[in-house]
Design an enzyme around this catalytic site. Structure first.
Site, PDB file in Angstrom:
ATOM      1  N   LYS A 178      22.782  19.565  19.095  1.00 38.97           N
ATOM      2  CA  LYS A 178      23.568  20.792  19.039  1.00 38.97           C
ATOM      3  C   LYS A 178      25.025  20.406  19.220  1.00 38.97           C
ATOM      4  O   LYS A 178      25.457  20.026  20.306  1.00 38.97           O
ATOM      5  CB  LYS A 178      23.170  21.787  20.125  1.00 38.97           C
ATOM      6  CG  LYS A 178      23.803  23.172  19.902  1.00 38.97           C
ATOM      7  CD  LYS A 178      23.882  24.013  21.153  1.00 38.97           C
ATOM      8  CE  LYS A 178      25.098  23.697  21.969  1.00 38.97           C
ATOM      9  NZ  LYS A 178      26.391  24.086  21.309  1.00 38.97           N
ATOM     10  N   GLU A 253      27.085  12.171  30.487  1.00 35.93           N
ATOM     11  CA  GLU A 253      28.469  11.695  30.457  1.00 35.93           C
ATOM     12  C   GLU A 253      29.336  12.912  30.737  1.00 35.93           C
ATOM     13  O   GLU A 253      29.555  13.760  29.870  1.00 35.93           O
ATOM     14  CB  GLU A 253      28.799  11.076  29.088  1.00 35.93           C
ATOM     15  CG  GLU A 253      30.036  10.169  29.120  1.00 35.93           C
ATOM     16  CD  GLU A 253      31.338  10.935  28.946  1.00 35.93           C
ATOM     17  OE1 GLU A 253      32.266  10.713  29.748  1.00 35.93           O
ATOM     18  OE2 GLU A 253      31.442  11.748  28.016  1.00 35.93           O
ATOM     19  N   CYS A 287      37.932  13.297  28.388  1.00 36.69           N
ATOM     20  CA  CYS A 287      37.284  13.138  29.700  1.00 36.69           C
ATOM     21  C   CYS A 287      37.910  12.009  30.505  1.00 36.69           C
ATOM     22  O   CYS A 287      37.946  12.066  31.737  1.00 36.69           O
ATOM     23  CB  CYS A 287      35.792  12.863  29.514  1.00 36.69           C
ATOM     24  SG  CYS A 287      34.877  14.231  28.784  1.00 36.69           S
ATOM     25  N   GLU A 384      40.020  18.949  37.260  1.00 30.24           N
ATOM     26  CA  GLU A 384      40.383  18.259  36.026  1.00 30.24           C
ATOM     27  C   GLU A 384      41.161  19.208  35.118  1.00 30.24           C
ATOM     28  O   GLU A 384      40.642  20.252  34.720  1.00 30.24           O
ATOM     29  CB  GLU A 384      39.130  17.761  35.314  1.00 30.24           C
ATOM     30  CG  GLU A 384      39.413  17.028  34.013  1.00 30.24           C
ATOM     31  CD  GLU A 384      38.140  16.614  33.287  1.00 30.24           C
ATOM     32  OE1 GLU A 384      38.211  15.681  32.468  1.00 30.24           O
ATOM     33  OE2 GLU A 384      37.071  17.226  33.535  1.00 30.24           O
TER      34      GLU A 384
END
Length: 482
Positions: A178, A253, A287, A384
């Site tokens: 997906k 991850e 990331c 973040e």
């Protein structure tokens, strides 16, 4: 078929066929540089997902029985097509994700290299013979785990899906992936390269849909043997928990908040230039983007001045414009997050040196932003940013910097600048991160592993370790004489 914007009509790929969802339900696709709707993405129903799962189950039986030499040939053919079509894939990616065309095209070209690496590495997925009693042959074998359910975000529309696809297919697995509903055409064109290379029907299936519904259905299915996810920490924890409930391994991850430690012996100007270049890449929507800049007090003024200079030199604009150095953020959500984090930091005493505002034009543009003297309690130092915000904090000694760097629950990437080999070794030993770069802010490479520790996930992508999650280890003890 393309739309009036030169954007392809998006379809899912199930059982070797390009298709729309069973109900025809769609969602709009928006160009983040213009805020215009450029297409529609089909949304899968549970019936569509079941077709994809059935196809993956059948495709696995075909693919696992395909000789590794033939699998490798097909995957190399797909890599050749990705490389040949990199310019067009990059153009589509920029339309729907926003990053500059050079970044998008470069991402596609690197993706071809990643696929080649994994295809060849699968030929070295060796087992072993274990010395044991006479008359007994004891072996350890590596076999594909089975059909994979994979989920990827929007920030790397080519490289993100391909990390999962290339590893799974190289190992001999099938998969249902997906991809993001915000960047669907890029994923579609990537999958088309595999299909055109001769991948058997059912081995690779691409779907879109409501994320929670799709993930629940795919993870719960008895067909699925592995869950592979790239995305935020909160969503990753939910999917890992659900996977554990149905006793399925997962590869996670997840996000981070990468510290950059600039030591007293480093060249502050060089460090600032390298760090700034990495910070503005993909508008900070990476990331592993450097996101907390810890600079020794003796050089923080020089570092900050050069960083501000680099920020103000960035040309912000439509990624299709050759002069653009940084494109828009991907969506309105990211803009609001930038505004909130900036306002909170300033309210708590940080100094806004440049940027800090949404640009007054159509599109999701936010100015490259540098803040100094950011206090510990500012949300920007614990959350973040995933955008073009650069908070700078000074430190007195390396132990203090390491304590700050390791204070968060994240551990994906970290960076350090030093001219001392001993200091570099101290950084290597004590920084809590799965990825560390010293004297540069380089990204992932296909020949070495990437992945996080602590809340940033588990498992590795890239390098020889990339296939580990997609292979099971089987011990066979064969008594030759009854």
């Amino acid at each position: 078929m393309t739309t009036d914007h030169g954007y392809p009509a998006v379809r899912m790929y199930i059982a070797g066929e390009w298709c729309q969802g069973a109900t025809g339900q769609t969602a709009p696709i928006v160009n983040p540089a213009t805020e215009e709707v450029i297409g529609d993405v089909p949304l899968a129903t549970t019936a569509d997902l079941d077709r994809a799962l059935d196809a993956a189950a059948q495709g696995f039986q075909v693919w696992r029985a395909t000789p590794v030499t033939e699998r490798t040939r097909i995957l190399h053919a797909a890599a050749d097509l990705i490389a040949e079509r990199a310019a067009e894939i990059g153009r589509i990616s920029t339309q729907e994700q926003g990053k500059p065309l050079g970044e998008s095209t470069g991402e596609a070209r690197r993706t071809a290299g990643t696929l080649r690496w994994h295809a060849d590495d699968a030929r070295r997925a060796y087992g072993r013979i274990v010395p044991t009693d006479p008359g007994t042959v004891l072996t350890v074998r590596r076999e594909p785990i089975g059909p994979v359910a994979a989920f990827v975000p929007w920030n790397f529309p080519v490289g993100g899906p391909n990390r999962k696809i290339s590893s799974a297919l190289a190992a001999g697995c099938s998969l249902v992936i997906k991809a993001s509903e915000e960047t669907p055409a890029t994923a579609m064109e990537l999958v088309r390269c595999y299909a055109d290379a001769g991948l058997p029907p059912g081995v690779l299936n691409l779907v879109f849909g409501e994320p929670a519904e799709v993930s629940e259905h795919l993870i719960s299915s008895p067909v699925t043997r592995l869950v592979a996810f790239t995305g935020s920490v909160p969503v990753g924890k939910l999917l890992a928990a659900r996977s554990g409930q149905v006793m399925k391994p997962s590869l996670m991850e997840l996000g981070g908040h990468a510290p950059v430690i600039v030591c007293a012996d480093a060249d502050p100007v060089t460090a600032a230039r390298k760090a700034a270049r990495a910070k503005w890449a993909n508008a900070g929507q990476v990331c592993t983007s450097p996101s907390r800049f810890l600079v020794h007090e003796s050089i923080v003024a020089e570092f900050t001045a050069e960083f501000v200079k680099a920020a103000e030199a960035v040309v912000v604009g439509d990624g299709l414009d050759a002069s653009t150095g940084m494109g828009p953020l991907a969506n309105e959500r990211r803009l609001k997050a930038m505004e909130r984090l900036t306002a909170d930091a300033v309210a708590r005493g940080a100094k806004l040196l440049t940027g800090g505002v949404r640009l007054d034009r159509p599109g999701y543009f936010f100015a490259p932003t540098v803040l100094s003297d950011v206090p510990e309690e500012a949300e920007l130092l614990s959350e973040e940013p995933f955008g073009p915000l650069a908070p700078i904090v000074s430190f007195r000694d390396l132990d203090e910097a390491l304590a700050i760097a390791n204070s968060l629950p994240y551990g994906l990437a970290a960076y350090g600048f030093t001219d001392s080999a001993a200091t570099a070794e101290k950084l290597s030993a004590e920084l809590e991160a799965g990825i560390l770069s010293i004297n540069h802010c380089g990204g992932s490479v296909h020949e070495a592993p990437s992945g996080g520790v602590k809340d940033s996930g588990y498992g590795r992508e890239g390098g020889p370790e990339a296939l580990d999650a997609y292979l099971i280890t089987k011990r066979v003890s064969h008594l030759l004489v009854p």
